[in-house]
Design an enzyme around this catalytic site. Structure first.
Site, PDB file in Angstrom:
ATOM      1  N   SER A  35      45.362   7.602  25.363  1.00 29.26           N
ATOM      2  CA  SER A  35      44.494   6.598  24.727  1.00 29.26           C
ATOM      3  C   SER A  35      44.837   6.528  23.245  1.00 29.26           C
ATOM      4  O   SER A  35      45.199   7.549  22.643  1.00 29.26           O
ATOM      5  CB  SER A  35      43.016   7.004  24.864  1.00 29.26           C
ATOM      6  OG  SER A  35      42.200   6.151  24.076  1.00 29.26           O
TER       7      SER A  35
ATOM      8  N   TYR B 190      36.684  13.456  23.659  1.00 34.39           N
ATOM      9  CA  TYR B 190      37.587  12.606  24.457  1.00 34.39           C
ATOM     10  C   TYR B 190      38.892  12.368  23.694  1.00 34.39           C
ATOM     11  O   TYR B 190      39.991  12.511  24.245  1.00 34.39           O
ATOM     12  CB  TYR B 190      36.882  11.287  24.765  1.00 34.39           C
ATOM     13  CG  TYR B 190      37.745  10.211  25.369  1.00 34.39           C
ATOM     14  CD1 TYR B 190      38.014  10.203  26.741  1.00 34.39           C
ATOM     15  CD2 TYR B 190      38.280   9.178  24.585  1.00 34.39           C
ATOM     16  CE1 TYR B 190      38.800   9.194  27.300  1.00 34.39           C
ATOM     17  CE2 TYR B 190      39.054   8.179  25.137  1.00 34.39           C
ATOM     18  CZ  TYR B 190      39.310   8.193  26.492  1.00 34.39           C
ATOM     19  OH  TYR B 190      40.083   7.203  27.051  1.00 34.39           O
TER      20      TYR B 190
HETATM   21  P1  NAD Z   1      37.378   3.869  34.863  1.00 34.46           P
HETATM   22  O1  NAD Z   1      36.174   4.683  34.575  1.00 34.46           O
HETATM   23  O2  NAD Z   1      37.212   2.503  35.390  1.00 34.46           O
HETATM   24  O3  NAD Z   1      38.387   4.629  35.820  1.00 34.46           O
HETATM   25  C1  NAD Z   1      38.586   6.013  35.769  1.00 34.46           C
HETATM   26  C2  NAD Z   1      38.638   6.504  37.185  1.00 34.46           C
HETATM   27  O4  NAD Z   1      38.917   7.913  37.190  1.00 34.46           O
HETATM   28  C3  NAD Z   1      37.302   6.303  37.917  1.00 34.46           C
HETATM   29  O5  NAD Z   1      37.530   5.702  39.148  1.00 34.46           O
HETATM   30  C4  NAD Z   1      36.789   7.730  38.077  1.00 34.46           C
HETATM   31  O6  NAD Z   1      36.015   7.919  39.244  1.00 34.46           O
HETATM   32  C5  NAD Z   1      38.086   8.516  38.142  1.00 34.46           C
HETATM   33  N1  NAD Z   1      37.889   9.922  37.842  1.00 34.46           N
HETATM   34  C6  NAD Z   1      37.209  10.447  36.790  1.00 34.46           C
HETATM   35  N2  NAD Z   1      37.203  11.788  36.859  1.00 34.46           N
HETATM   36  C7  NAD Z   1      37.881  12.108  37.990  1.00 34.46           C
HETATM   37  C8  NAD Z   1      38.198  13.335  38.608  1.00 34.46           C
HETATM   38  N3  NAD Z   1      37.817  14.511  38.077  1.00 34.46           N
HETATM   39  N4  NAD Z   1      38.912  13.313  39.748  1.00 34.46           N
HETATM   40  C9  NAD Z   1      39.295  12.145  40.291  1.00 34.46           C
HETATM   41  N5  NAD Z   1      39.026  10.943  39.749  1.00 34.46           N
HETATM   42  C10 NAD Z   1      38.317  10.928  38.611  1.00 34.46           C
HETATM   43  O7  NAD Z   1      38.173   3.807  33.483  1.00 34.46           O
HETATM   44  P2  NAD Z   1      39.593   3.211  33.055  1.00 34.46           P
HETATM   45  O8  NAD Z   1      39.346   2.547  31.771  1.00 34.46           O
HETATM   46  O9  NAD Z   1      40.269   2.484  34.144  1.00 34.46           O
HETATM   47  O10 NAD Z   1      40.360   4.577  32.729  1.00 34.46           O
HETATM   48  C11 NAD Z   1      41.605   4.937  33.252  1.00 34.46           C
HETATM   49  C12 NAD Z   1      42.328   5.764  32.220  1.00 34.46           C
HETATM   50  O11 NAD Z   1      42.581   4.960  31.078  1.00 34.46           O
HETATM   51  C13 NAD Z   1      41.511   6.970  31.719  1.00 34.46           C
HETATM   52  O12 NAD Z   1      42.361   8.089  31.586  1.00 34.46           O
HETATM   53  C14 NAD Z   1      41.013   6.488  30.369  1.00 34.46           C
HETATM   54  O13 NAD Z   1      40.764   7.567  29.508  1.00 34.46           O
HETATM   55  C15 NAD Z   1      42.188   5.645  29.934  1.00 34.46           C
HETATM   56  N6  NAD Z   1      41.881   4.686  28.869  1.00 34.46           N
HETATM   57  C16 NAD Z   1      41.015   3.653  29.069  1.00 34.46           C
HETATM   58  C17 NAD Z   1      40.747   2.788  28.028  1.00 34.46           C
HETATM   59  C18 NAD Z   1      39.808   1.621  28.165  1.00 34.46           C
HETATM   60  O14 NAD Z   1      39.465   0.992  27.161  1.00 34.46           O
HETATM   61  N7  NAD Z   1      39.348   1.278  29.378  1.00 34.46           N
HETATM   62  C19 NAD Z   1      41.372   2.963  26.789  1.00 34.46           C
HETATM   63  C20 NAD Z   1      42.253   4.019  26.619  1.00 34.46           C
HETATM   64  C21 NAD Z   1      42.502   4.880  27.668  1.00 34.46           C
END
Ligand code: NAD
Length: 255
Positions: A150, A164
């Site tokens: 991120s 985070y």
């Molecule tokens: P999201 O919450 O929609 O998806 C994350 C998924 O990971 C969920 O389905 C959740 O159930 C799953 N998850 C969480 N903990 C888990 C575990 N212990 N075991 C198995 N599955 C687990 O969020 P997203 O935005 O799609 O995030 C995906 C990745 O992108 C993450 O690593 C997040 O940190 C990163 N990210 C997102 C953003 C944003 O703005 N959305 C920005 C930077 C980074």
């Protein structure tokens, strides 16, 4: 668990793939010929819907429940993927969590441990299992890993979730170290650093519409779509990026 023929590129595990960026990666990977192991933690229905969309497009996929923060569940996840989809070709370490906006002085140790357990230890465990299978040093065929970090790793996320941000800093260091460690073993390890992307993760921080507030600070003046991150991930997995390893690609609209 259902599968169809095809999937010439071999098996790909995508963690946390029932929604958000992970679901986009899984669907695009299915369309590009990977046999996709859609990992999810709790929402079986959502994971099945991702599998069904891959199968409906003529691809191959299974859904496997596992909490990546738990070693026993990670071992079972990869064993089920081996049995159903054959040799592992790639891993996308996508699963990640954040918790409610809070200053560091108010964070409990349990919260910090939960965030690190999924974002850092889970990423480490899944990468370890992938390396054990893909490393040419251990009889594997090589492969690729993409870690989802991120831009928080560079911004620090003050007053929101420094825990985070720090966990994503660890993901960046892990990407560089593992990439150099397995570079001679046929495995490339890279990361993407998304900016603000329209997914459900922001509700966990207590601000579902966070992208709308933050987008004014993005040089492109908009949030990103999950598919825009997925395309960068698929590029790093692909033969289009064969000389990239240890690279961290910002997918953040310039932020
Ligand atoms: P999201 O919450 O929609 O998806 C994350 C998924 O990971 C969920 O389905 C959740 O159930 C799953 N998850 C969480 N903990 C888990 C575990 N212990 N075991 C198995 N599955 C687990 O969020 P997203 O935005 O799609 O995030 C995906 C990745 O992108 C993450 O690593 C997040 O940190 C990163 N990210 C997102 C953003 C944003 O703005 N959305 C920005 C930077 C980074």
């Amino acid at each position: 668990m259902s599968t169809v023929a095809g999937a010439a590129r071999g098996a790909l595990v995508v963690t946390g793939a029932s929604r958000g960026i992970g679901a986009s990666v899984a669907r695009l990977a299915g369309a590009r010929g990977y046999a996709v192991c859609v990992n999810y933690r709790a929402n079986r229905g959502a994971a099945d819907a991702v599998v069904d969309s891959i199968l409906g497009a003529g691809g191959r996929a299974i859904a496997v429940a596992a909490d990546i923060a738990r070693e026993d569940e990670v071992l079972r996840l990869f064993a089920e993927c081996d049995a159903a989809l054959g040799p592992l070709a790639a891993l996308v370490n996508n699963a990640g969590i954040l918790e409610r906006h809070m200053r560091v002085e108010d964070m409990s140790v349990e919260r910090v441990q939960r965030v690190l357990a999924t974002n850092v230890v889970g990423t480490f465990l899944c990468a370890r299992e992938a390396v054990r299978r893909m490393s040419t040093r251990r009889g594997g065929r090589g492969g690729a890993i993409v870690n989802v970090s991120s831009v928080a790793a560079t911004l620090g996320s003050p007053n929101e979730y420094v825990d985070y941000a720090a966990s994503k800093g660890a993901v960046d260091s892990f990407t560089i170290g593992l990439a150099r460690e397995v570079a001679e073993d046929g495995i490339r390890v890279n990361a993407v650093r998304p900016g603000v992307v329209y997914t459900g993760i922001h509700a966990s921080g207590g601000e579902p519409d966070r992208v709308e507030r933050v987008k004014a600070a993005v040089p492109m003046k908009r949030g990103g779509e999950p598919d825009e991150v997925a395309r960068a991930v698929l590029w790093l997995l692909s033969e289009e990026s064969t000389y990239c390893t240890g690279a961290i690609l910002d997918v953040s609209g310039g932020r």
